[in-house]
Design an enzyme around this catalytic site. Sequence first.
Site, PDB file in Angstrom:
ATOM      1  N   GLY A  21      -8.203   9.129   9.065  1.00 52.83           N
ATOM      2  CA  GLY A  21      -9.247   8.199   9.485  1.00 52.83           C
ATOM      3  C   GLY A  21     -10.159   7.813   8.322  1.00 52.83           C
ATOM      4  O   GLY A  21      -9.960   8.250   7.177  1.00 52.83           O
ATOM      5  N   ARG A  57     -11.140   3.656  -2.407  1.00 54.44           N
ATOM      6  CA  ARG A  57     -10.016   3.105  -1.648  1.00 54.44           C
ATOM      7  C   ARG A  57      -9.527   4.141  -0.655  1.00 54.44           C
ATOM      8  O   ARG A  57      -9.505   5.338  -0.985  1.00 54.44           O
ATOM      9  CB  ARG A  57      -8.843   2.826  -2.592  1.00 54.44           C
ATOM     10  CG  ARG A  57      -8.641   1.396  -2.861  1.00 54.44           C
ATOM     11  CD  ARG A  57      -7.638   1.253  -3.961  1.00 54.44           C
ATOM     12  NE  ARG A  57      -8.148   0.319  -4.927  1.00 54.44           N
ATOM     13  CZ  ARG A  57      -8.158  -0.992  -4.760  1.00 54.44           C
ATOM     14  NH1 ARG A  57      -7.642  -1.525  -3.677  1.00 54.44           N
ATOM     15  NH2 ARG A  57      -8.664  -1.776  -5.677  1.00 54.44           N
ATOM     16  N   ARG A  85       0.819  -1.223   0.000  1.00 57.43           N
ATOM     17  CA  ARG A  85       0.000   0.000   0.000  1.00 57.43           C
ATOM     18  C   ARG A  85       0.852   1.272   0.000  1.00 57.43           C
ATOM     19  O   ARG A  85       0.520   2.265  -0.629  1.00 57.43           O
ATOM     20  CB  ARG A  85      -0.844  -0.016   1.287  1.00 57.43           C
ATOM     21  CG  ARG A  85      -2.312   0.066   1.070  1.00 57.43           C
ATOM     22  CD  ARG A  85      -3.032  -0.146   2.383  1.00 57.43           C
ATOM     23  NE  ARG A  85      -3.098   1.059   3.215  1.00 57.43           N
ATOM     24  CZ  ARG A  85      -3.887   2.091   2.968  1.00 57.43           C
ATOM     25  NH1 ARG A  85      -4.678   2.091   1.926  1.00 57.43           N
ATOM     26  NH2 ARG A  85      -3.905   3.143   3.768  1.00 57.43           N
ATOM     27  N   HIS A 114     -19.026  12.015   0.267  1.00 64.54           N
ATOM     28  CA  HIS A 114     -19.472  10.790   0.932  1.00 64.54           C
ATOM     29  C   HIS A 114     -21.003  10.776   1.005  1.00 64.54           C
ATOM     30  O   HIS A 114     -21.621  11.774   1.387  1.00 64.54           O
ATOM     31  CB  HIS A 114     -18.871  10.703   2.338  1.00 64.54           C
ATOM     32  CG  HIS A 114     -19.194   9.405   3.019  1.00 64.54           C
ATOM     33  ND1 HIS A 114     -18.558   8.238   2.706  1.00 64.54           N
ATOM     34  CD2 HIS A 114     -20.119   9.100   3.961  1.00 64.54           C
ATOM     35  CE1 HIS A 114     -19.071   7.255   3.429  1.00 64.54           C
ATOM     36  NE2 HIS A 114     -20.011   7.750   4.199  1.00 64.54           N
ATOM     37  N   ASN A 174     -13.064  14.735  -0.112  1.00 67.44           N
ATOM     38  CA  ASN A 174     -13.799  13.516  -0.409  1.00 67.44           C
ATOM     39  C   ASN A 174     -15.293  13.831  -0.364  1.00 67.44           C
ATOM     40  O   ASN A 174     -15.730  14.639   0.462  1.00 67.44           O
ATOM     41  CB  ASN A 174     -13.467  12.446   0.644  1.00 67.44           C
ATOM     42  CG  ASN A 174     -14.108  11.102   0.352  1.00 67.44           C
ATOM     43  OD1 ASN A 174     -14.324  10.742  -0.800  1.00 67.44           O
ATOM     44  ND2 ASN A 174     -14.422  10.363   1.397  1.00 67.44           N
ATOM     45  N   ASP A 230      -8.629  13.152   6.159  1.00 70.91           N
ATOM     46  CA  ASP A 230      -7.548  12.977   7.131  1.00 70.91           C
ATOM     47  C   ASP A 230      -7.187  11.492   7.170  1.00 70.91           C
ATOM     48  O   ASP A 230      -7.602  10.735   6.284  1.00 70.91           O
ATOM     49  CB  ASP A 230      -7.918  13.557   8.511  1.00 70.91           C
ATOM     50  CG  ASP A 230      -9.011  12.765   9.203  1.00 70.91           C
ATOM     51  OD1 ASP A 230      -9.428  11.711   8.676  1.00 70.91           O
ATOM     52  OD2 ASP A 230      -9.440  13.188  10.289  1.00 70.91           O
ATOM     53  N   ASP A 279     -13.355   8.540   6.821  1.00 71.82           N
ATOM     54  CA  ASP A 279     -14.448   9.522   6.774  1.00 71.82           C
ATOM     55  C   ASP A 279     -14.564  10.325   8.068  1.00 71.82           C
ATOM     56  O   ASP A 279     -15.672  10.613   8.540  1.00 71.82           O
ATOM     57  CB  ASP A 279     -15.785   8.814   6.446  1.00 71.82           C
ATOM     58  CG  ASP A 279     -15.722   8.110   5.099  1.00 71.82           C
ATOM     59  OD1 ASP A 279     -15.051   8.631   4.188  1.00 71.82           O
ATOM     60  OD2 ASP A 279     -16.321   7.033   4.955  1.00 71.82           O
TER      61      ASP A 279
HETATM   62  C1  GAR Z   1     -20.763   8.925  -4.612  1.00 70.97           C
HETATM   63  O1  GAR Z   1     -21.978   8.809  -3.946  1.00 70.97           O
HETATM   64  C2  GAR Z   1     -19.649   9.123  -3.602  1.00 70.97           C
HETATM   65  O2  GAR Z   1     -19.993   9.892  -2.516  1.00 70.97           O
HETATM   66  C3  GAR Z   1     -19.404   7.698  -3.186  1.00 70.97           C
HETATM   67  O3  GAR Z   1     -19.407   6.990  -4.397  1.00 70.97           O
HETATM   68  C4  GAR Z   1     -20.351   7.608  -5.267  1.00 70.97           C
HETATM   69  C5  GAR Z   1     -19.691   7.810  -6.602  1.00 70.97           C
HETATM   70  O4  GAR Z   1     -20.642   7.955  -7.601  1.00 70.97           O
HETATM   71  N1  GAR Z   1     -18.176   7.589  -2.463  1.00 70.97           N
HETATM   72  C6  GAR Z   1     -18.041   6.808  -1.397  1.00 70.97           C
HETATM   73  O5  GAR Z   1     -18.921   6.072  -0.978  1.00 70.97           O
HETATM   74  C7  GAR Z   1     -16.683   6.880  -0.749  1.00 70.97           C
HETATM   75  N2  GAR Z   1     -16.716   6.261   0.551  1.00 70.97           N
HETATM   76  P1  GAR Z   1     -20.216   8.315  -9.096  1.00 70.97           P
HETATM   77  O6  GAR Z   1     -19.064   7.381  -9.480  1.00 70.97           O
HETATM   78  O7  GAR Z   1     -21.455   8.053  -9.901  1.00 70.97           O
HETATM   79  O8  GAR Z   1     -19.802   9.761  -9.106  1.00 70.97           O
END
Ligand code: GAR
Length: 214
Positions: free
Chosen positions: A147, A95, A69, A113, A111, A145, A149
């Site tokens: 962690g 990831r 990683r 979420h 990010n 950061d 989320d």
């Molecule tokens: C979004 O809802 C984003 O917040 C989520 O993946 C989706 C991507 O959608 N991300 C996570 O869950 C990260 N933990 P998209 O590829 O259609 O833009």
Amino acid sequence: MRKLVVLISGTGSNLRALLRAIDDAAGTPDDLGARVVAIGADTEAANLALGDEFGIPTFVVPPAEYPDRTTWGDALLARIREYGPDLTVLSGFMRLVPPSVVRGLAPALLNTHPSYLPEFPGANAVRDALTAGATRTGATIMIVDDGVDTGPVIDQVRIAIEPGDTVSALHERIKTAERRLLIETVRGIAHGRVDLVSLTAAAHSDAMASRPED
Ligand code: GAR
């Protein structure tokens, strides 16, 4: 003009919305003040066709090609830095990025979420909200950061969960809200209304204040 690198793992529909918003407002008084200079992914399966569609270079850094990683993170950081971004956005990048990447880009690493953090962190936020029987969830944009989320929240909105909602129906409604958050956050950063350094400092001092006395 702020330079953005955006990382995706899947369909990139939120990135597409950002690219459209940037193009639509370009040269108008509503110009976002930002341009996506590269799209990166951790897998060839990500929708890198967006790069061709919008004339933006793409790169892929698959973890399987690296011994661990840390080495993968170093390679990812190096590819991102080639484009000299002012801001890097994880937009459906599924990831965790290693601490060296967070340190290398902080606080200009965001990010999106699909929940109202700190509720439902992790990779299955939409499913987890439904499984928990919640009546509402949300969408959040935050600074990354070390962690999962846990970084400082920049902006978030509540979304009601409707009776009979499925993961995909709910996720689509959340993404509609996420797209607005992402576009307005990029605009706010580019126009100096959102200050990532101050947000990080404020979150740090809140965390210190809530620590139990030694
Ligand atoms: C979004 O809802 C984003 O917040 C989520 O993946 C989706 C991507 O959608 N991300 C996570 O869950 C990260 N933990 P998209 O590829 O259609 O833009």
